[in-house]
Write a protein that holds these residues in place. Structure first.
Motif, mmCIF file in Angstrom:
data_model
loop_
_atom_site.group_PDB
_atom_site.id
_atom_site.type_symbol
_atom_site.label_atom_id
_atom_site.label_comp_id
_atom_site.label_asym_id
_atom_site.label_seq_id
_atom_site.Cartn_x
_atom_site.Cartn_y
_atom_site.Cartn_z
ATOM 1 N N TRP A 48 0.796 -1.234 0.000
ATOM 2 C CA TRP A 48 0.000 0.000 0.000
ATOM 3 C C TRP A 48 0.823 1.277 0.000
ATOM 4 C CZ3 TRP A 48 -4.842 0.242 -1.353
ATOM 5 C CH2 TRP A 48 -5.573 -0.941 -1.345
ATOM 6 N N ASN A 49 2.123 1.178 -0.200
ATOM 7 C CA ASN A 49 2.936 2.387 -0.269
ATOM 8 C C ASN A 49 2.830 2.980 -1.672
ATOM 9 O OD1 ASN A 49 4.779 4.438 -0.160
ATOM 10 N ND2 ASN A 49 6.484 3.186 0.556
ATOM 11 N N ILE A 50 1.912 3.930 -1.827
ATOM 12 C CA ILE A 50 1.665 4.513 -3.151
ATOM 13 C C ILE A 50 2.787 5.457 -3.581
ATOM 14 C CG2 ILE A 50 -0.821 4.255 -2.870
ATOM 15 C CD1 ILE A 50 -0.995 7.295 -2.459
ATOM 16 N N PHE A 51 3.729 5.701 -2.687
ATOM 17 C CA PHE A 51 4.863 6.560 -3.016
ATOM 18 C C PHE A 51 6.051 5.759 -3.540
ATOM 19 C CE2 PHE A 51 2.391 8.795 0.178
ATOM 20 C CZ PHE A 51 2.179 10.005 -0.475
ATOM 21 N N ALA A 52 5.906 4.441 -3.620
ATOM 22 C CA ALA A 52 7.009 3.576 -4.053
ATOM 23 C C ALA A 52 6.536 2.622 -5.146
ATOM 24 C CB ALA A 52 7.556 2.794 -2.865
ATOM 25 N N PRO A 53 6.575 3.085 -6.396
ATOM 26 C CA PRO A 53 6.218 2.169 -7.479
ATOM 27 C C PRO A 53 7.128 0.938 -7.471
ATOM 28 C CG PRO A 53 6.363 4.421 -8.288
ATOM 29 C CD PRO A 53 6.895 4.425 -6.882
ATOM 30 N N SER A 54 6.589 -0.159 -7.927
ATOM 31 C CA SER A 54 7.341 -1.412 -7.959
ATOM 32 C C SER A 54 8.364 -1.384 -9.093
ATOM 33 C CB SER A 54 6.382 -2.578 -8.160
ATOM 34 O OG SER A 54 5.801 -2.486 -9.451
ATOM 35 N N PRO A 55 9.355 -2.267 -9.025
ATOM 36 C CA PRO A 55 10.309 -2.361 -10.131
ATOM 37 C C PRO A 55 9.622 -2.611 -11.481
ATOM 38 C CG PRO A 55 11.138 -3.576 -8.245
ATOM 39 C CD PRO A 55 9.736 -3.147 -7.908
ATOM 40 N N SER A 56 8.547 -3.391 -11.462
ATOM 41 C CA SER A 56 7.837 -3.645 -12.722
ATOM 42 C C SER A 56 7.182 -2.376 -13.267
ATOM 43 C CB SER A 56 6.803 -4.756 -12.551
ATOM 44 O OG SER A 56 5.814 -4.385 -11.621
ATOM 45 N N ALA A 57 6.766 -1.483 -12.389
ATOM 46 C CA ALA A 57 6.201 -0.207 -12.850
ATOM 47 C C ALA A 57 7.269 0.619 -13.552
ATOM 48 C CB ALA A 57 5.604 0.568 -11.680
ATOM 49 N N PHE A 58 8.446 0.680 -12.962
ATOM 50 C CA PHE A 58 9.537 1.422 -13.603
ATOM 51 C C PHE A 58 9.879 0.815 -14.962
ATOM 52 C CE2 PHE A 58 10.585 2.477 -9.070
ATOM 53 C CZ PHE A 58 10.233 3.819 -9.161
ATOM 54 N N PHE A 59 9.871 -0.518 -15.028
ATOM 55 C CA PHE A 59 10.136 -1.201 -16.296
ATOM 56 C C PHE A 59 9.088 -0.811 -17.332
ATOM 57 C CE2 PHE A 59 9.667 -4.598 -19.346
ATOM 58 C CZ PHE A 59 10.965 -4.838 -19.732
ATOM 59 N N LEU A 60 7.797 -0.829 -16.934
ATOM 60 C CA LEU A 60 6.726 -0.449 -17.858
ATOM 61 C C LEU A 60 6.924 0.956 -18.412
ATOM 62 C CD1 LEU A 60 3.450 -1.729 -16.136
ATOM 63 C CD2 LEU A 60 4.364 -2.448 -18.342
ATOM 64 N N PHE A 61 7.207 1.895 -17.528
ATOM 65 C CA PHE A 61 7.329 3.281 -17.966
ATOM 66 C C PHE A 61 8.539 3.499 -18.869
ATOM 67 C CE2 PHE A 61 4.032 3.977 -14.986
ATOM 68 C CZ PHE A 61 3.382 5.106 -15.431
ATOM 69 N N GLU A 62 9.582 2.746 -18.618
ATOM 70 C CA GLU A 62 10.780 2.924 -19.437
ATOM 71 C C GLU A 62 10.698 2.162 -20.750
ATOM 72 O OE1 GLU A 62 15.633 2.710 -19.127
ATOM 73 O OE2 GLU A 62 14.414 2.217 -17.370
ATOM 74 N N HIS A 63 10.245 0.901 -20.709
ATOM 75 C CA HIS A 63 10.338 0.052 -21.890
ATOM 76 C C HIS A 63 9.016 -0.123 -22.640
ATOM 77 C CE1 HIS A 63 14.455 -0.909 -20.884
ATOM 78 N NE2 HIS A 63 14.064 -1.124 -19.642
ATOM 79 N N VAL A 71 11.208 7.448 -14.455
ATOM 80 C CA VAL A 71 11.113 7.344 -12.987
ATOM 81 C C VAL A 71 10.112 8.361 -12.466
ATOM 82 C CG1 VAL A 71 12.378 7.604 -10.819
ATOM 83 C CG2 VAL A 71 13.425 6.378 -12.741
ATOM 84 N N LEU A 72 10.237 9.600 -12.905
ATOM 85 C CA LEU A 72 9.287 10.640 -12.494
ATOM 86 C C LEU A 72 7.875 10.299 -12.973
ATOM 87 C CD1 LEU A 72 8.699 13.413 -11.222
ATOM 88 C CD2 LEU A 72 9.286 14.427 -13.443
ATOM 89 N N SER A 73 7.758 9.862 -14.223
ATOM 90 C CA SER A 73 6.448 9.501 -14.775
ATOM 91 C C SER A 73 5.800 8.371 -13.982
ATOM 92 C CB SER A 73 6.580 9.081 -16.240
ATOM 93 O OG SER A 73 7.038 10.139 -17.028
ATOM 94 N N ALA A 74 6.579 7.386 -13.596
ATOM 95 C CA ALA A 74 6.037 6.266 -12.816
ATOM 96 C C ALA A 74 5.522 6.746 -11.471
ATOM 97 C CB ALA A 74 7.105 5.189 -12.633
ATOM 98 N N HIS A 75 6.287 7.602 -10.818
ATOM 99 C CA HIS A 75 5.846 8.125 -9.527
ATOM 100 C C HIS A 75 4.566 8.951 -9.662
ATOM 101 C CE1 HIS A 75 8.940 6.960 -6.629
ATOM 102 N NE2 HIS A 75 9.841 7.133 -7.593
ATOM 103 N N LEU A 76 4.554 9.876 -10.608
ATOM 104 C CA LEU A 76 3.384 10.746 -10.772
ATOM 105 C C LEU A 76 2.136 9.965 -11.177
ATOM 106 C CD1 LEU A 76 5.011 13.849 -12.517
ATOM 107 C CD2 LEU A 76 4.312 13.613 -10.117
#
Length: 151
Positions: A48-63, A71-76
């Motif tokens: 439930w930590n909405i301030f910490a996207p998962s590694p898979s979220a970062f992967f989605l936003f980048e790739h 990284v910023l896009s994933a957080h926002l």
């Protein structure tokens, strides 16, 4: 009964029916689109930590999404997809929530999945535009707050 009286009676009945059903219709507009964005948000975090996207979220936003500043896009996006649907469901700052999700929808349409207009995005955009224009209706915290402020 004259045709004019018949039309006036029909219009009065339609007006009464609209007054009764409109709050339900406005709530019905808010809930499905809120669910779509909430479900998307939940896959971007672990727990439930909405301030910490998962590694898979970062992967989605980048790739997958190919957005600048992944990284910023994933957080926002993760924050927005958690907060804005809650605003829609509660009917709190509803128009602001609808505007935020409409903006996200257009970003997704233009930059992420440009071929998904007919299958998804036009429906989200239409619903969110209707909520933006019509407001949340009687079944909302916005309505309760406004009534309280008006005395």
């Amino acid at each position: 009964m004259t045709p004019h009286q018949l039309l006036a009676t029909g219009q009065a009945a339609t007006d009464r029916l609209q007054a009764v059903l409109q709050p339900f219709a406005l709530l019905a507009l808010r809930l499905p689109v809120a669910w779509v964005f909430w479900a998307s948000a939940r896959i971007k975090v672990e727990g439930w930590n909405i301030f910490a996207p998962s590694p898979s979220a970062f992967f989605l936003f980048e790739h997958e999404y190919g957005l600048p500043f992944p990284v910023l896009s994933a957080h926002l996006a993760t924050l927005a997809e958690h907060i804005l649907p809650v605003l829609l469901v509660l009917g709190l700052a509803t128009r602001l929530g609808a505007l935020g999700l409409l903006t996200m929808t257009m970003v997704i349409q233009l930059f992420v999945y440009p071929d998904a207009w007919v299958s998804h995005h036009m429906f989200w955009a239409t619903i969110l535009f209707a909520v933006l224009v019509l407001g949340p209706g009687r079944f909302s915290l916005d309505h309760l707050i406004l009534r309280r402020l008006q005395g």
